[in-house]
Design an enzyme around this catalytic site. Sequence first.
Site, PDB file in Angstrom:
ATOM      1  N   GLY A 145       0.844  -1.191   0.000  1.00  6.42           N
ATOM      2  CA  GLY A 145       0.000   0.000   0.000  1.00  6.42           C
ATOM      3  C   GLY A 145       0.876   1.235   0.000  1.00  6.42           C
ATOM      4  O   GLY A 145       0.640   2.199  -0.744  1.00  6.42           O
ATOM      5  N   ALA A 146       1.908   1.194   0.838  1.00  8.01           N
ATOM      6  CA  ALA A 146       2.837   2.315   0.956  1.00  8.01           C
ATOM      7  C   ALA A 146       4.084   1.831   1.673  1.00  8.01           C
ATOM      8  O   ALA A 146       4.062   0.779   2.315  1.00  8.01           O
ATOM      9  CB  ALA A 146       2.184   3.447   1.745  1.00  8.01           C
ATOM     10  N   ASN A 199      10.116   4.577   3.386  1.00  6.67           N
ATOM     11  CA  ASN A 199      11.516   4.952   3.154  1.00  6.67           C
ATOM     12  C   ASN A 199      11.774   6.324   3.770  1.00  6.67           C
ATOM     13  O   ASN A 199      10.996   7.254   3.578  1.00  6.67           O
ATOM     14  CB  ASN A 199      11.808   5.036   1.658  1.00  6.67           C
ATOM     15  N   GLU A 201       2.623   5.960   7.596  1.00  2.34           N
ATOM     16  CA  GLU A 201       4.004   5.982   7.089  1.00  2.34           C
ATOM     17  C   GLU A 201       4.836   7.072   7.767  1.00  2.34           C
ATOM     18  O   GLU A 201       6.028   6.890   7.994  1.00  2.34           O
ATOM     19  CB  GLU A 201       4.032   6.147   5.561  1.00  2.34           C
TER      20      GLU A 201
END
Length: 685
Positions: free
Chosen positions: A321-322, A325, A358
């Site tokens: 999905g994501a 980083n 994230e």
Amino acid sequence: MSCRVSLSVIRLALPRNPTLVAKPVSPTLRASRLLVRFNSLSSVSTLFSMPERRPFVRLPTDVYPVNYGLRLKPDLIDFTFEGKLEAAVEVTQGTNQIVMNCADIDIITASFVPEGGEEINATGFNYQNEDEKVTLCFPSILQKGSGSLKIDFVGELNDKMKGFYRSKYTTPSGENHYAAVTQFEATDARRAFPCWDEPAIKATFDITLIVPKDRIALSNMNVVDRKPYPEDHSLVEVKFATTPIMSSYLVAFVIGEYDFVESQSSDGVTVRVYTPVGKAEQGKFALEVATKTLPFYKDYFSVPYPLPKIDLIAIADFAAGAMENWGLVTYRETALLIDPKNSCASSRQWVALVVGHELAHQWFGNLVTMEWWTHLWLNEGFASWIEYLCVDHCFPEYDIWTQFVSADYTRALDLDALDNSHPIEVDVGHPSEVDEIFDAISYSKGASVIRMLHNYIGDEDFRKGMNAYLLKFQHKNASTEDLWECLEQASGKPIAAVMNSWTKQMGFPIIVVDQEQHGSDRVLKISQKKFCASGPRNDENCPSWMVPISICTSEGPSCTKMKVLLDQPETTVNVTNIAPDHWIKINPGTVGFYRIQYSSAMLESLLPGIRDLTLLPVDRLGLQNDLFSLLHKQADMQEEKNRIERVLGAIPAPDLIQRVLNFALSVRKYTHTLTVENRSDCGIF
Ligand code: BES
Ligand code: ZN
């Protein structure tokens, strides 16, 4: 291109629910995000039925990296790349070989230059393909001390959506172009460059990309230099600032054509959202979320975001999905882009949650990293909890916690009641096992037990403990136990003992409650046993949990009147000063990760709270969900049928109830026919 094919394969493996098949990453159901990657518990059972685990050894520690100087030159026509690594390393013990991770990469030359000494060329590269390792053999001993390891290599820009891969997109004029992008978690940095690809082997990175001059090149850090590439004037050499010390799985680069929208967060971080060309408008919502989210986390963790910039980019072909980083977060398009004219509220909520998730990893995961993949559940469980805290802060109008209960919490309870569930915390050895543990148990049960822990500790001490943990382990690695220790110190509560009972054994308890009025006191008899979807378990070795239990009364349906820690099979609790006609409810806010079985009288007494809506929506939802789950497994079915009818009778929308009920009954192969009568107009939703 096969990545297109694999995406559609994943879609086909998606749920029975047709709305989810049409829209793979459903914004309304948290569960669906996991279905994008994980097909329920099937992978889990594979893990546990595996006859034999492959032997696995971590990389030797006699040579470790301090800094990676990495130059990469992708070819977007031939789908290959050339790379040059110049790594500053420390040799801790004299050796004539260096073992690193390496997969699908051809090494052309390798040499070692000891500090102040002569270059020693490697005489052989021994690839252990099964283990994704290479041993570089040297003709003489590399002495203890500093040195530089130089490796020239080539690789393929693959179509597997992992490592350094190609992603196809369509330009506004309708042409097909390719971008070069990375996805390294868990163990695929080794497909882009030879490296020490373990989360605890942290180093700094100096990355240079040589790319066509009309393409955008991004990496974890800001650009510090951009100049023509001397050997080919159609190319430019883009150099990025040195990263902080970090794990290889968080390194990223993207080369392609994008538009962006930009803003500064109130704490001075440059935030950009990169979109397909011509769709910059669609990045504005994520930009708003990110600029609100960064200061929230800075304040919550009392630690500033450590990089000067953060980019969020939508990638056309993306397996997860994501991905968090550091400084360059990659997303599947549906998890980042919002069309302001055509999107619904649930799509915005979904984007807000993914961005919140994230960005939480930028601290919890990136700044402090798990020591080994065994602790991955904590990384993902924590982010999957705090994303809701963050969205609730930034967008209180979403009432997002109700969604947590209806999606993550109830899903985790359903899955974890199965005999083929597994503990949240699993030992991980070989990299091939890592992917198998990214499932709904790590995410949704992980998030649910962190939510219970937060509630047990209280926000103030929880934040204190989190801050101590982040400060103590920043730029380092930590284990689950390290977090428990910091939270234990901050709260003075037995966190490790409580949490071990939830993370190291699978399943959860059903709490059985009965009451007696003694004068102005109410005496509660509370006991626990394992809840099993397959029926009650009465064997002697039945596990038990340390269960934080809170209690509320009709005087304050959302306030905790009393807290107890149930650390044995049963106990009695005295609730003082409560009138005989007042009700008592366990687990206000539905934060405890357990089901409750009330005596008939207690359940009956809750009906007015359901009817007049004084019980919180999450509590009505929790009650209803517990009742459904109990439906099929009671000895006295008639009594259960009556009980459920009484509660359902308080809910409006009879059609909906009948459909839900039919579904529940068909799934559980329960043959009684229920009719929902005596419905009132006040309801559960
Ligand atoms: N770190 C994960 C992505 C990931 C998981 C990459 C497993 C490789 C293997 C990321 O933080 C994540 O959890 N992504 C979720 C979406 C998120 C909003 C829950 C995903 O990809 O499903
Ligand atoms: Zn995550």
